[in-house]
Design an enzyme around this catalytic site. Structure first.
Site, PDB file in Angstrom:
ATOM      1  N   LYS A  78       0.840  -1.207   0.000  1.00  0.00           N
ATOM      2  CA  LYS A  78       0.000   0.000   0.000  1.00  0.00           C
ATOM      3  C   LYS A  78       0.870   1.251   0.000  1.00  0.00           C
ATOM      4  O   LYS A  78       1.922   1.278   0.653  1.00  0.00           O
ATOM      5  CB  LYS A  78      -0.918  -0.034   1.237  1.00  0.00           C
ATOM      6  CG  LYS A  78      -2.011   1.032   1.239  1.00  0.00           C
ATOM      7  CD  LYS A  78      -2.945   0.858   2.438  1.00  0.00           C
ATOM      8  CE  LYS A  78      -4.061   1.892   2.465  1.00  0.00           C
ATOM      9  NZ  LYS A  78      -4.986   1.691   3.602  1.00  0.00           N
ATOM     10  N   SER A 153      -9.893   1.600   2.545  1.00  0.00           N
ATOM     11  CA  SER A 153      -9.023   2.364   1.679  1.00  0.00           C
ATOM     12  C   SER A 153      -7.964   1.526   0.972  1.00  0.00           C
ATOM     13  O   SER A 153      -7.380   1.994   0.003  1.00  0.00           O
ATOM     14  CB  SER A 153      -8.324   3.459   2.486  1.00  0.00           C
ATOM     15  OG  SER A 153      -7.477   2.896   3.475  1.00  0.00           O
ATOM     16  N   SER A 177     -10.103  -0.629   6.779  1.00  0.00           N
ATOM     17  CA  SER A 177      -9.497  -0.508   5.451  1.00  0.00           C
ATOM     18  C   SER A 177      -8.786  -1.739   4.915  1.00  0.00           C
ATOM     19  O   SER A 177      -8.422  -1.767   3.748  1.00  0.00           O
ATOM     20  CB  SER A 177      -8.523   0.658   5.428  1.00  0.00           C
ATOM     21  OG  SER A 177      -9.236   1.843   5.198  1.00  0.00           O
TER      22      SER A 177
END
Ligand code: GLN
Length: 470
Positions: A78, A153, A177
Site C-alpha cells: 500500500k 481504503s 481498510s
C-alpha cells in the site's frame, strides 16, 4: 502456473522444489499486471526491474537452501508504507513526488526474508475512505465487477490480490481498510492487535487506531505474512512485547441487537449460513450483549478526524512533498494544503479541528474518548464468556463506482461493523463466506471475526474452519 489459485504456502513449496523460480513467478505477475491493470488500476507504480532483481537474489538464496517463508514471494505494498528511495504518496497530490528516506519496519522485515516488491497500490487519499475513490489518481475497479468499487481504503491492495496481480499484499486498517476491501474482493484481510505490528514507517492517519496487516487469498497465508511482519519494535512507542499465538475454545458470540437494521438481505443470509456451518462444526453460537456498539461509528468519526487533523499538520509545504510558493510563510501553508489535499481529507481536517477546539473538546472529543472506553469494556466483558465475536464485515456487497461519492454519511455507514475493533484495539479478520448476485455477477461477501487482545491464533483457527466448510 495458475496465478488465480496460487497461495503463498503453495508457491513456497514450488519454489523450494524448483518447480519454478521466483524470477518466473515474478515475470508471470508482471505480465498479468500489464494485461489487466489498465482496467483495474490496482497499482500506482509497478517496479518491474527491481522486482526482477529481487527475484534473482531470492533464487540464489533458495539455491543455497537458505529460504525463509517469504523468500521470492511477490507482494504488493500500500502506498502509505515507506520503502527507502521509493515514492510513497498515500495517493495524495501533496506527496505525489515524495520519496521515502527510510524503510518502514515491516519493509525491513520483508527485505530480510527476501520478499519481492511488485509495486505500490492505490488507496483512498491518506487512507480516508471506503471505496478507493478518494485517490487523487483515479479509482480502482473491483475485479469481480469492474463497474464496482473494490472497497477501501486498501482497495488497490485487495484488487491486486483478487485480480491475480500479486500473491499477497500489505494494507493498513484504521477503521476497516483491510477487512472491508478484502470482503468486497473475496479475499482474507487481517486487522492485527493494536501494537502487534510496528507502525514505524506507516504514514499516520489515526495513530491510536492504525495497524498494518495482510491481504491474502487464504487464512494460512494471512498467518504467514502476519508472522513475518509482527514483533516488538523500539521505533514504535505503542509496540507490544512479542507474544505467542494461542487458540482458545469454540464459543462464538453474536451481538444480535446491533445488527437489526441496515444490513443487506443477501449479506444477512451469508452471515446466518456461516453461523450454521460453525454450529455444524462443533461451535457454540451465543448472543452477546454489547450495548455501546451503536455508538462506535459516531465515536470513530470524532476520534479519527481529531487524530487526522493533528497528524496531517506536518504537510505544511516545507517539510514534505508539494510546496506552493507564496509571499508569506502562512500563505505557503494554506496554498499548499489547499492545492494538495482532496475534499475528504479537508473535510476530516475541518471536523477534527472543530471537535478539538477549545469550548467544543469537552462536548465532542473527550465525550467520544469516554464512550470509546465503554466500547472497550463491552468487548472485555463479552470475551469473559465467548472466544470470538462474529459480525458482518460490511453491511452490503461492493457498490457501484460513484454510488456514494456525493453522500459522505452513506459512505461512513459502510464502516459500521468494521470500526469497533480499531476503537478497542482488538484483532479482527474478514474471511470470504459467500456471495450475493447483482446484475448477473457474483459479488463476494466476507464474514468478520473479532478476537480478544493478542487473540489472532483463535481467529485463524475459526476462520480456517469457515474456509473448510465452504
Ligand atoms: N473507511 C474508514 C474511514 O474512512 C476506515 C479507513 C481506514 O481504515 N483507513 O475512515
Amino acid at each position: 502456473m495458475d496465478l488465480s489459485s496460487l497461495t503463498i504456502a503453495a508457491a513456497r513449496k514450488a519454489l523450494d522444489a524448483k518447480d519454478f523460480s521466483s524470477l518466473e513467478l515474478t515475470n508471470a505477475y508482471v505480465q498479468n499486471i500489464a494485461a489487466r491493470d489498465k482496467e483495474i488500476h490496482a497499482y500506482l507504480e509497478v517496479w518491474e526491474d527491481s522486482a526482477r532483481a529481487e527475484a534473482k537474489a531470492a533464487d540464489e538464496r533458495i539455491a543455497k537452501g537458505d529460504a525463509k517463508p517469504l523468500t521470492g514471494i511477490p507482494l504488493a505494498i500500500k502506498d502509505n508504507i515507506l520503502i527507502k528511495g521509493r515514492v510513497a504518496s498515500s495517493a495524495s497530490k501533496i506527496l505525489e513526488n515524495y520519496r521515502a528516506s527510510y524503510d518502514a519496519t515491516v519493509i525491513t522485515k520483508l527485505k530480510e526474508q527476501g520478499a519481492v516488491f511488485l509495486g505500490r497500490t492505490n488507496m483512498d487519499e491518506f487512507a480516508m475512505g471506503s471505496s478507493t475513490e478518494n485517490s487523487a489518481f483515479g479509482p480502482t475497479r473491483n475485479p469481480a465487477d469492474t463497474s464496482r468499487v473494490p472497497g477501501g481504503s486498501s482497495g488497490g491492495s485487495a484488487a491486486a490480490v483478487s485480480g491475480s496481480m500479486a500473491l499477497a499484499a500489505l494494507g493498513s486498517d484504521t477503521g476497516g481498510s483491510i477487512r472491508q476491501p478484502a470482503s468486497h474482493c473475496g479475499i482474507v484481510g487481517l486487522k492485527t492487535t493494536y501494537g502487534s505490528v510496528s507502525r514505524f514507517g506507516l504514514m499516520p492517519m489515526g495513530s491510536s487506531l492504525d495497524q498494518i496487516g495482510p491481504l491474502t487469498r487464504t487464512v494460512e497465508d494471512a498467518r504467514i505474512l502476519f508472522d513475518a511482519i509482527r514483533g516488538n519494535d523500539t521505533y514504535d512507542s505503542t509496540s507490544l512485547p512479542d507474544y505467542p499465538l494461542k487458540e482458545k475454545g469454540k464459543v462464538v458470540g453474536v451481538p444480535r441487537a446491533f445488527m437489526k437494521e441496515g444490513v443487506d438481505d443477501g449479506v444477512k443470509s451469508v452471515f446466518e449460513k456461516t453461523l450454521e456451518a460453525l454450529v455444524k462444526g462443533g461451535y457454540e453460537v451465543r448472543d452477546v450483549d454489547m450495548p455501546n456498539l451503536p455508538y462506535a461509528l459516531p465515536v470513530y468519526y470524532i476520534i479519527c478526524p481529531a487524530e487526522v487533523s493533528t497528524n496531517l499538520a506536518r504537510y505544511d509545504g516545507i517539510r514534505y512533498g508539494l510546496s506552493s510558493p507564496a509571499d508569506t510563510i502562512h500563505e505557503v501553508y494554506t496554498k499548499t494544503r489547499g492545492i494538495g489535499f482532496g475534499p475528504e481529507v479537508r473535510r476530516r481536517i475541518l471536523i477534527g479541528t472543530f471537535v478539538l477546539s477549545s469550548g467544543y473538546a469537552d462536548a465532542y472529543y473527550r465525550k467520544a474518548r469516554d464512550v470509546r472506553n465503554l466500547i472497550r469494556a463491552d468487548f472485555e466483558r463479552a470475551f469473559d464468556s465467548v472466544d470470538a465475536i462474529a459480525l458482518p464485515t460490511a453491511p452490503g456487497p461492493a457498490f457501484k463506482i460513484g454510488e456514494k461519492t456525493n453522500d459522505p454519511l452513506a459512505m461512513y455507514l459502510e464502516d459500521i461493523f468494521s470500526v469497533t475493533p480499531n476503537l478497542a484495539g482488538v484483532p479482527a479478520i474478514s474471511v470470504p463466506a459467500g456471495s450475493v448476485e447483482r446484475d448477473d455477477k457474483e459479488l463476494p461477501v466476507g464474514f468478520q471475526l473479532v478476537g480478544p487482545m493478542r487473540g489472532e491464533g483463535t481467529l485463524f483457527t475459526i476462520a480456517k474452519d469457515i474456509e473448510k466448510s465452504r
